[in-house]
Structures are given as C-alpha cells and as structure tokens.
Design an enzyme around this catalytic site. Sequence first.
Site, PDB file in Angstrom:
ATOM      1  N   ARG B  51     -26.460   6.011 -33.249  1.00  0.00           N
ATOM      2  CA  ARG B  51     -25.274   6.422 -33.551  1.00  0.00           C
ATOM      3  C   ARG B  51     -24.807   7.419 -32.422  1.00  0.00           C
ATOM      4  O   ARG B  51     -23.648   7.371 -32.087  1.00  0.00           O
ATOM      5  CB  ARG B  51     -25.211   7.167 -35.035  1.00  0.00           C
ATOM      6  CG  ARG B  51     -26.142   8.633 -35.094  1.00  0.00           C
ATOM      7  CD  ARG B  51     -26.542   8.764 -36.374  1.00  0.00           C
ATOM      8  NE  ARG B  51     -27.417   7.941 -36.842  1.00  0.00           N
ATOM      9  CZ  ARG B  51     -27.114   6.902 -37.699  1.00  0.00           C
ATOM     10  NH1 ARG B  51     -25.878   6.938 -38.061  1.00  0.00           N
ATOM     11  NH2 ARG B  51     -27.888   6.121 -38.182  1.00  0.00           N
ATOM     12  N   THR B  52     -25.552   8.261 -32.107  1.00  0.00           N
ATOM     13  CA  THR B  52     -25.082   9.240 -30.740  1.00  0.00           C
ATOM     14  C   THR B  52     -24.680   8.155 -29.599  1.00  0.00           C
ATOM     15  O   THR B  52     -23.697   8.735 -29.103  1.00  0.00           O
ATOM     16  CB  THR B  52     -26.276  10.094 -30.515  1.00  0.00           C
ATOM     17  OG1 THR B  52     -26.706  10.778 -31.651  1.00  0.00           O
ATOM     18  CG2 THR B  52     -25.845  11.057 -29.301  1.00  0.00           C
ATOM     19  N   LYS B  80     -41.024   3.250 -14.325  1.00  0.00           N
ATOM     20  CA  LYS B  80     -41.635   3.106 -13.034  1.00  0.00           C
ATOM     21  C   LYS B  80     -42.192   4.330 -12.347  1.00  0.00           C
ATOM     22  O   LYS B  80     -42.611   4.562 -11.474  1.00  0.00           O
ATOM     23  CB  LYS B  80     -40.701   2.416 -12.112  1.00  0.00           C
ATOM     24  CG  LYS B  80     -40.149   0.911 -12.346  1.00  0.00           C
ATOM     25  CD  LYS B  80     -38.921   0.733 -11.445  1.00  0.00           C
ATOM     26  CE  LYS B  80     -38.548  -0.697 -11.909  1.00  0.00           C
ATOM     27  NZ  LYS B  80     -37.110  -0.937 -11.379  1.00  0.00           N
ATOM     28  N   ARG B 101     -29.888  11.622 -23.393  1.00  0.00           N
ATOM     29  CA  ARG B 101     -30.620  12.012 -24.317  1.00  0.00           C
ATOM     30  C   ARG B 101     -32.293  11.662 -23.912  1.00  0.00           C
ATOM     31  O   ARG B 101     -32.570  10.856 -23.211  1.00  0.00           O
ATOM     32  CB  ARG B 101     -30.584  11.066 -25.706  1.00  0.00           C
ATOM     33  CG  ARG B 101     -31.831  11.126 -26.679  1.00  0.00           C
ATOM     34  CD  ARG B 101     -31.424  10.683 -27.887  1.00  0.00           C
ATOM     35  NE  ARG B 101     -30.550  11.562 -28.636  1.00  0.00           N
ATOM     36  CZ  ARG B 101     -30.318  11.479 -30.113  1.00  0.00           C
ATOM     37  NH1 ARG B 101     -31.094  10.860 -30.734  1.00  0.00           N
ATOM     38  NH2 ARG B 101     -29.450  12.159 -30.480  1.00  0.00           N
ATOM     39  N   HIS B 129     -28.947  19.749 -29.630  1.00  0.00           N
ATOM     40  CA  HIS B 129     -27.974  18.624 -29.879  1.00  0.00           C
ATOM     41  C   HIS B 129     -26.715  19.136 -30.040  1.00  0.00           C
ATOM     42  O   HIS B 129     -26.123  18.896 -31.008  1.00  0.00           O
ATOM     43  CB  HIS B 129     -28.685  17.700 -31.085  1.00  0.00           C
ATOM     44  CG  HIS B 129     -28.057  16.471 -31.176  1.00  0.00           C
ATOM     45  ND1 HIS B 129     -27.171  16.027 -30.228  1.00  0.00           N
ATOM     46  CD2 HIS B 129     -28.278  15.603 -32.034  1.00  0.00           C
ATOM     47  CE1 HIS B 129     -26.802  14.631 -30.639  1.00  0.00           C
ATOM     48  NE2 HIS B 129     -27.455  14.471 -31.582  1.00  0.00           N
TER      49      HIS B 129
END
Lengths: 141, 304
Positions: B51-52, B80, B101, B129
């Site tokens: 959703r974010t 990597k 995020r 957040h």
Amino acid sequence: MTIDQIDNGIVLDHIKAGNAMAIYRYLKLDELDCTVAVIKNVKSVKMGKKDIIKIDSLIDINLDVLGFFDENITVNIIRDGKKVDKKHVSLPEKIINIVKCKNPRCITSTEQELDQVFRLTDPEKRVYRCMYCDSSNNFLP
Amino acid sequence: MKHVLDITDLSVEEINSLIDTAIDIINNKEKYQEVCKHKKLATLFFEPSTRTRLSFEAAMLELGGSVIGFSSASSSSSSKGESVQDTVKVVGYYADIIAMRHPKEGAPMAATAVSDVPIINAGDGGHHHPTQTLADLLTIHREKGHFDNLTVGFCGDLKFGRTVHSLVNALSRYTGIKLVFISPDELKIPQYIKTDIIEKNGMPYVETQTMESVMPELDILYMTRVQGERFFNEADYIRLRDYYILTPDKLENAKKDLCIMHPLPRVNEIARSIDSDPRACYFKQVENGKFMRMALIMKLLGGI
C-alpha cells in the site's frame, strides 16, 4: 608508591575511581610507544579516591571522549616539568566513532562503514541517542 | 533542500498547510493534474510494502509525474552488496525525489548524507513512518474537524508500532489530548516515548490491558497489527498476535462518533463485520494517505 614526574606530557586527573582502564581503552593509549602510567585508587581530599593517568608525551587527546565519560576529569598539560595548562572537559553535543550502536535493527549494524554518531538529547540525564535509530545509551565500546 | 524522515521534521504550520493542500486536491483534482509534469519519483523499497509504495506511485501519477524504482531489496543492487548511500547517490541522477522504505532503522537518515534530491522516509523498520502519520492526521482532521481535546486510544503492538510512536509525537503538539494505551505487558509503549514525548509535554495518559473498560471515553481508537517481522522470536509472535480483536460487541459502549483507525494491513485484529460500521475509518485513511503524499511531494519539489 612513587611514579616518576613527567617533563613533557599529559596528566588526566580526577578520574572517578575505577574508570581509568576504560578511559585507557577508549583513548587507545595501548597504541602509544611512550610511557603511560595508570594509577588507581589514589587518595583524594575532594573525591575520597580517584584514578590518574600520566602520559609521557604531548599527544592529541580526544576531549570529547573524556567529557562523554566524566565531566569532572581535568587535563593537565606539562611542559619542561611544569603545568602550563589545565583544561576542563564538558559533555560533548555529539560523539563520533567512539562507541557503537547496539541496536540490531539499526542501519549501522549492517552498513559498518557509516560513522557511529550519538547526539546528546538530555544533558541533565546524560542521555545520548544514536543519530540513525534514536536508541539511547545503548552502545558498545 | 528538505527531507522528511520523521513527522517532527514538519512544523505544525507545515502540517496545517499540507492538510489545506490535501483538502484542495480532494475538491479540485483537475487543478493538480500536471503540477509535477516531467518530474520523476523513485520508490526505493528495500522491504516489500504494497500500500505505501502504490500510494506514493499513485500520488505522483495523479500529479502528472512519473515513477521509477524497485519493490524489494532482491531486485536492487543491495542484493549485490551495494550500500544504501551508493544506491541513493546513483538514483539521485535519475529522479527528482525519492521515497524510501528500508527494514533497518535510520537507513533514510544515512541516505540524506549523500542525496542531492529530497528523501521521504516511507518507513524504516520499527522507527518512523511520517507519511502514515500525515494520513492519520488528515483522517482525524476530516472526521473530527480539529486536533485539540481528543481522547485517543492506541491498541495492540505499541512497542514496535512505529505508526503509534509517530502519531503520539504529532499529537503532542496539540492541546488537551488524552492518551489511552491498551496493550499486553510485552508490547507496552516504550519508556522513551513516555519520558521524551508524553511526560515532557505534560500529556495525561493511562495504560491498561483491557479495551472494554476505556472504550466509552475514546474519541479515536487506533488499532494496530502485531507485526511478525519485528519479532526475533516466533513463539512470542504467535502468543501475542491474537491478543486484541475488535468485534461489534466491544463497541457497544463506544461513542456514536468514535473514529476507528488502523494503518493497515489488517490481519484479524478488526472483525470484518465492523467494516460496514460508519465509525470505521481505516479505508478512508488509505485514500487520505494518497492525498497527503501528493501534497508532500508537491511541497518538497517546490510546488507549494
């Protein structure tokens, strides 16, 4: 017990008894070639007992480390056998790469090239918080 | 250049201005359709989130901009061994703004040290957040019309629930807010939130383990999910995940204008039968989140 006078060097005085070895480690004094004396449990009128560190060389001392540990420490600079300067330390606003964040969820736990930065957030309670994750007083030497 | 890592990076005035913009967007969508034309948002999601990420992407698309990015660490160069700072530095050459995020706390803060474009923290582990908090604030504003003099209950995982910490922080700047924390002992609100935010701002609060006893007082009930990904110990997670489930019978004594919120995703902490209750606001939060992200993207790109 007698410890030799130093001609040119630094005396860290008024260290809270028992803290000298930790400060020795944090200042990385074991890496020095010169004579270093760690004197524990010295009688003190003001403190009852205290620790002293004598360094027989005029090295750069990280005063932030000392302030972070103990604001009462005094730093005496000795030249030609005489005390030429006396510095008092204070709580540093920020400490960089002195201690490591212990929070396993902190970005510094996986990206170890990042500077370890702690900021003073509550001078009264001596609270330092990791700049990245805000963990408080949660650090490793 | 401004980054938004934590809700306190925005002043009350800035938040009010974002709310005004979001409400204007709601009422005049066409006015904003090309505001970010030729601008690119990079969504760097080192941890999956439906959703974010989609909310950020929808927000940018509705502003006329475009979107690049990745949706998991395995599809980025971090698999990597590339550092967050290197990834962000590189993406800064492609995008005008970054929403990021990361599962590790403080990763966006590390990124800001090298970034030449604004960074929005879209969630860093259990830490912050801020855009969820912006969504929560717009929801409270639209449902209640004000932020002052509200009794706000938080229920569930108050220890790892970053949305709870951020919203408490945001509400601490308003007057007359009373907080009620409903959680099992193991998931209580952290001490530093109490000392550094709640007590410092003189906010009255109570802690309890039962929802029913405090329900009649609440203007807002903020439910949270017990998040398995925050536990190191699977057994603890399993024991605590079903501790609180909001069912219609628990709302019997609740106010008629209670606002039930949840940052989503929900598992089973709110019964599906509550979805049709007019007091359920958690899907409105989703939409409000998009509007606030639109307002924030515009602000950081210099549009408002």
